[in-house]
Design a protein around this motif. Structure first.
Motif, PDB file in Angstrom:
ATOM      1  N   PRO A 182      -3.052   9.482  -0.580  1.00 27.67           N
ATOM      2  CA  PRO A 182      -2.806   9.093   0.822  1.00 27.67           C
ATOM      3  C   PRO A 182      -1.543   8.246   0.961  1.00 27.67           C
ATOM      4  N   VAL A 183      -1.042   7.751  -0.170  1.00 29.13           N
ATOM      5  CA  VAL A 183       0.201   6.971  -0.181  1.00 29.13           C
ATOM      6  C   VAL A 183       1.381   7.936  -0.183  1.00 29.13           C
ATOM      7  N   PHE A 184       2.370   7.701   0.700  1.00 26.04           N
ATOM      8  CA  PHE A 184       3.519   8.606   0.743  1.00 26.04           C
ATOM      9  C   PHE A 184       4.803   7.964   0.217  1.00 26.04           C
ATOM     10  N   SER A 185       4.740   6.662  -0.165  1.00 29.33           N
ATOM     11  CA  SER A 185       5.931   6.017  -0.721  1.00 29.33           C
ATOM     12  C   SER A 185       5.494   4.854  -1.610  1.00 29.33           C
TER      13      SER A 185
ATOM     14  N   GLU B 220      13.838 -13.658  -4.909  1.00 29.32           N
ATOM     15  CA  GLU B 220      14.402 -13.670  -6.261  1.00 29.32           C
ATOM     16  C   GLU B 220      13.718 -12.641  -7.154  1.00 29.32           C
ATOM     17  N   ASN B 221      12.434 -12.363  -6.861  1.00 32.62           N
ATOM     18  CA  ASN B 221      11.664 -11.415  -7.656  1.00 32.62           C
ATOM     19  C   ASN B 221      11.651 -10.041  -6.997  1.00 32.62           C
ATOM     20  N   ALA B 222      11.451  -9.027  -7.811  1.00 33.00           N
ATOM     21  CA  ALA B 222      11.241  -7.680  -7.291  1.00 33.00           C
ATOM     22  C   ALA B 222       9.766  -7.494  -6.995  1.00 33.00           C
ATOM     23  N   PHE B 223       9.468  -6.833  -5.880  1.00 31.59           N
ATOM     24  CA  PHE B 223       8.082  -6.576  -5.485  1.00 31.59           C
ATOM     25  C   PHE B 223       7.875  -5.066  -5.350  1.00 31.59           C
ATOM     26  N   ARG B 224       6.643  -4.725  -5.109  1.00 28.39           N
ATOM     27  CA  ARG B 224       6.285  -3.319  -4.959  1.00 28.39           C
ATOM     28  C   ARG B 224       5.910  -3.064  -3.500  1.00 28.39           C
ATOM     29  N   LEU B 225       6.539  -2.065  -2.896  1.00 26.27           N
ATOM     30  CA  LEU B 225       6.278  -1.723  -1.499  1.00 26.27           C
ATOM     31  C   LEU B 225       5.601  -0.356  -1.441  1.00 26.27           C
ATOM     32  N   ILE B 226       4.403  -0.332  -0.881  1.00 25.84           N
ATOM     33  CA  ILE B 226       3.605   0.891  -0.791  1.00 25.84           C
ATOM     34  C   ILE B 226       3.417   1.232   0.678  1.00 25.84           C
ATOM     35  N   LYS B 227       3.681   2.472   1.041  1.00 28.36           N
ATOM     36  CA  LYS B 227       3.538   2.911   2.425  1.00 28.36           C
ATOM     37  C   LYS B 227       2.469   3.994   2.507  1.00 28.36           C
ATOM     38  N   LEU B 228       1.624   3.889   3.518  1.00 30.20           N
ATOM     39  CA  LEU B 228       0.551   4.867   3.707  1.00 30.20           C
ATOM     40  C   LEU B 228       0.146   4.889   5.167  1.00 30.20           C
ATOM     41  N   LEU B 229      -0.671   5.864   5.532  1.00 33.37           N
ATOM     42  CA  LEU B 229      -1.225   5.943   6.884  1.00 33.37           C
ATOM     43  C   LEU B 229      -2.671   5.501   6.852  1.00 33.37           C
ATOM     44  N   ASP B 230      -3.081   4.675   7.849  1.00 30.48           N
ATOM     45  CA  ASP B 230      -4.485   4.283   7.918  1.00 30.48           C
ATOM     46  C   ASP B 230      -5.288   5.392   8.600  1.00 30.48           C
ATOM     47  N   THR B 231      -6.577   5.152   8.810  1.00 33.25           N
ATOM     48  CA  THR B 231      -7.462   6.189   9.363  1.00 33.25           C
ATOM     49  C   THR B 231      -7.090   6.586  10.783  1.00 33.25           C
ATOM     50  N   LYS B 232      -6.339   5.707  11.481  1.00 33.97           N
ATOM     51  CA  LYS B 232      -5.920   6.006  12.857  1.00 33.97           C
ATOM     52  C   LYS B 232      -4.516   6.602  12.920  1.00 33.97           C
ATOM     53  N   GLY B 233      -3.932   6.844  11.737  1.00 33.60           N
ATOM     54  CA  GLY B 233      -2.600   7.426  11.707  1.00 33.60           C
ATOM     55  C   GLY B 233      -1.473   6.424  11.804  1.00 33.60           C
ATOM     56  N   ASN B 234      -1.785   5.127  11.763  1.00 39.78           N
ATOM     57  CA  ASN B 234      -0.755   4.093  11.815  1.00 39.78           C
ATOM     58  C   ASN B 234      -0.158   3.885  10.422  1.00 39.78           C
ATOM     59  N   GLU B 235       1.133   3.652  10.380  1.00 40.13           N
ATOM     60  CA  GLU B 235       1.818   3.449   9.109  1.00 40.13           C
ATOM     61  C   GLU B 235       1.657   1.998   8.649  1.00 40.13           C
ATOM     62  N   LEU B 236       1.203   1.817   7.414  1.00 36.51           N
ATOM     63  CA  LEU B 236       1.032   0.491   6.831  1.00 36.51           C
ATOM     64  C   LEU B 236       2.028   0.299   5.704  1.00 36.51           C
ATOM     65  N   HIS B 237       2.640  -0.893   5.659  1.00 37.36           N
ATOM     66  CA  HIS B 237       3.542  -1.253   4.570  1.00 37.36           C
ATOM     67  C   HIS B 237       2.884  -2.385   3.785  1.00 37.36           C
ATOM     68  N   LEU B 238       2.524  -2.133   2.540  1.00 38.89           N
ATOM     69  CA  LEU B 238       1.836  -3.115   1.711  1.00 38.89           C
ATOM     70  C   LEU B 238       2.781  -3.649   0.642  1.00 38.89           C
ATOM     71  N   LEU B 239       2.779  -4.955   0.491  1.00 40.36           N
ATOM     72  CA  LEU B 239       3.631  -5.610  -0.500  1.00 40.36           C
ATOM     73  C   LEU B 239       2.757  -6.249  -1.565  1.00 40.36           C
ATOM     74  N   THR B 240       3.115  -6.074  -2.820  1.00 42.65           N
ATOM     75  CA  THR B 240       2.342  -6.670  -3.911  1.00 42.65           C
ATOM     76  C   THR B 240       3.262  -6.980  -5.082  1.00 42.65           C
TER      77      THR B 240
END
Length: 374
Positions: A238-241, A255-275
């Motif tokens: 379900p993750v597209f990026s 200063e640090n590199a992070f991980r950016l994950i993009k996906l669509l929720d159940t309503k079709g909204n785009e979520l950008h998650l940072l970890t």
């Protein structure tokens, strides 16, 4: 739990409260000095009863003492609402906070082995909820021209099998921003912290990463990012990026590199998650962020089934005390669930308790254990 007990269900339910700690604090804060009638033990039982029955006012609680069963439980033949009001305004909030934290410690001890065994990294979810107050009676909590309120900042331990429990809380005026409370809740490197966009702070994310703390948060879509690397994804994800990025502008960049994950929720909204976790699959990170809804459900449960819609006192201390008593009630329900290995929800446990409040404890225990009651 001991099935062969002469306790009432009410007494059995609140038995996890550490009354040695209770007595020590009563003495330390001189809470029973010069008291002729409303001792702290009786007052605590009244407050717990009021939470269970969502008693709307101290006057209504005073009238409830007409019940012979409540009189026997509290040792009070009667009590005026004015005495109740003076009590709840006078007790330091640290008193109820200490009882709450002791119950949290008991829950943590009972779930510790399960937590380490079933979850590689325990989850702790951070969020806040505003509790509205009457502006006329609570001027000290004004945060808009026409509104007053307090904000409950909370950390929720997320467990499997629908079991979650609060383990740390901070109460502030509603005007306080969430971001300023983040460091208060970050104290365990073995956990993975989950929180929403209200806690975005690039500098703090850098410090957390440098200090060995892991998090999953939601990033604003308009955030400035520079992509360093793109990771491959399975076709059915379900993750597209999934990218390694640095965040922020040239003048204010992480200063640090992070991980950016993009996906669509159940309503079709785009979520950008940072970890800052790079050792987990992108799908796992997405599932972990979904667990954040547990704290939304917790706040909804509290507001629907505990008495924090109407407050008994007008002072800051009285309001904070009532919120902590509500969380004590929730923890007692969780402990009843754990002590009986019950599959019942905390709501069912509470409903059965109210139905059998003054009956023998074994009737309530058998019911929440899923056994037939003779």
């Amino acid at each position: 739990m001991d099935k062969f007990t002469r306790k009432t269900s009410f007494e059995q339910w609140f038995s996890p409260i550490n009354f040695n700690l209770f007595d020590d604090m009563v003495k330390a804060y001189h809470l029973d000095y010069y008291t002729k009638k409303l001792y702290m033990a009786s007052f605590l039982k009244l407050l717990l009863y009021a939470q269970l029955h969502e008693t709307e006012s101290l006057r209504a609680l005073s009238d409830a003492v007409f019940s012979e069963e409540l009189q026997r439980a509290t040792g009070l033949p009667s009590i005026s609402f004015s005495q109740l009001g003076r009590r709840i305004n006078a007790i330091p909030t640290v008193f109820f906070q200490s009882i709450f934290l002791d119950l949290v410690a008991q829950i943590h001890e009972k779930t510790h082995f399960q937590k380490r065994r079933k979850l590689t990294t325990p989850l702790k979810i951070i969020d806040s909820s505003t509790l509205p107050l009457n502006l006329t009676n609570h001027k000290w909590a004004e945060f808009r021209k026409t509104k007053s309120g307090v904000k409950l900042h909370l950390r929720l331990v997320f467990m499997e099998k629908r079991l979650s429990y609060p383990d740390k809380a901070v109460l502030t005026n509603a005007i306080e921003h969430d971001r300023g409370q983040l460091e208060v809740f970050i104290d365990d490197q073995e956990c993975l912290y989950v929180f929403d966009r209200g806690y975005l702070d690039y500098e703090r994310f850098d410090r957390m990463t440098d200090d060995g703390y892991f998090f999953v948060s939601r990033l604003r879509k308009n955030a400035v990012v520079r992509v360093l690397e793109r990771f491959s994804l399975p076709e059915d994800s379900p993750v597209f990026s999934d990218e390694m990025v640095v965040i922020g502008t040239t003048q204010n960049r992480s200063e640090n590199a992070f991980r950016l994950i993009k996906l669509l929720d159940t309503k079709g909204n785009e979520l950008h998650l940072l970890t800052n976790r790079f050792d987990m699959d992108a799908d796992e990170i997405a599932e972990i962020y979904k667990s954040r809804w547990a704290i939304e459900l917790f706040f909804k449960w509290m507001k629907q089934h505990l008495n924090i819609k109407k407050f008994y006192g007008h002072s800051e201390q009285a309001v904070h005390n009532q919120v902590y008593v509500a969380m004590i009630v929730y923890c007692l329900n969780v402990l009843a669930q754990l002590n009986t290995n019950s599959d019942r929800s905390t709501l069912q446990i509470s409903r059965y308790l109210k139905a059998a409040l003054w009956k023998s404890a074994h009737i309530w225990l058998r019911k929440i254990e899923g056994m037939s009651v003779p």
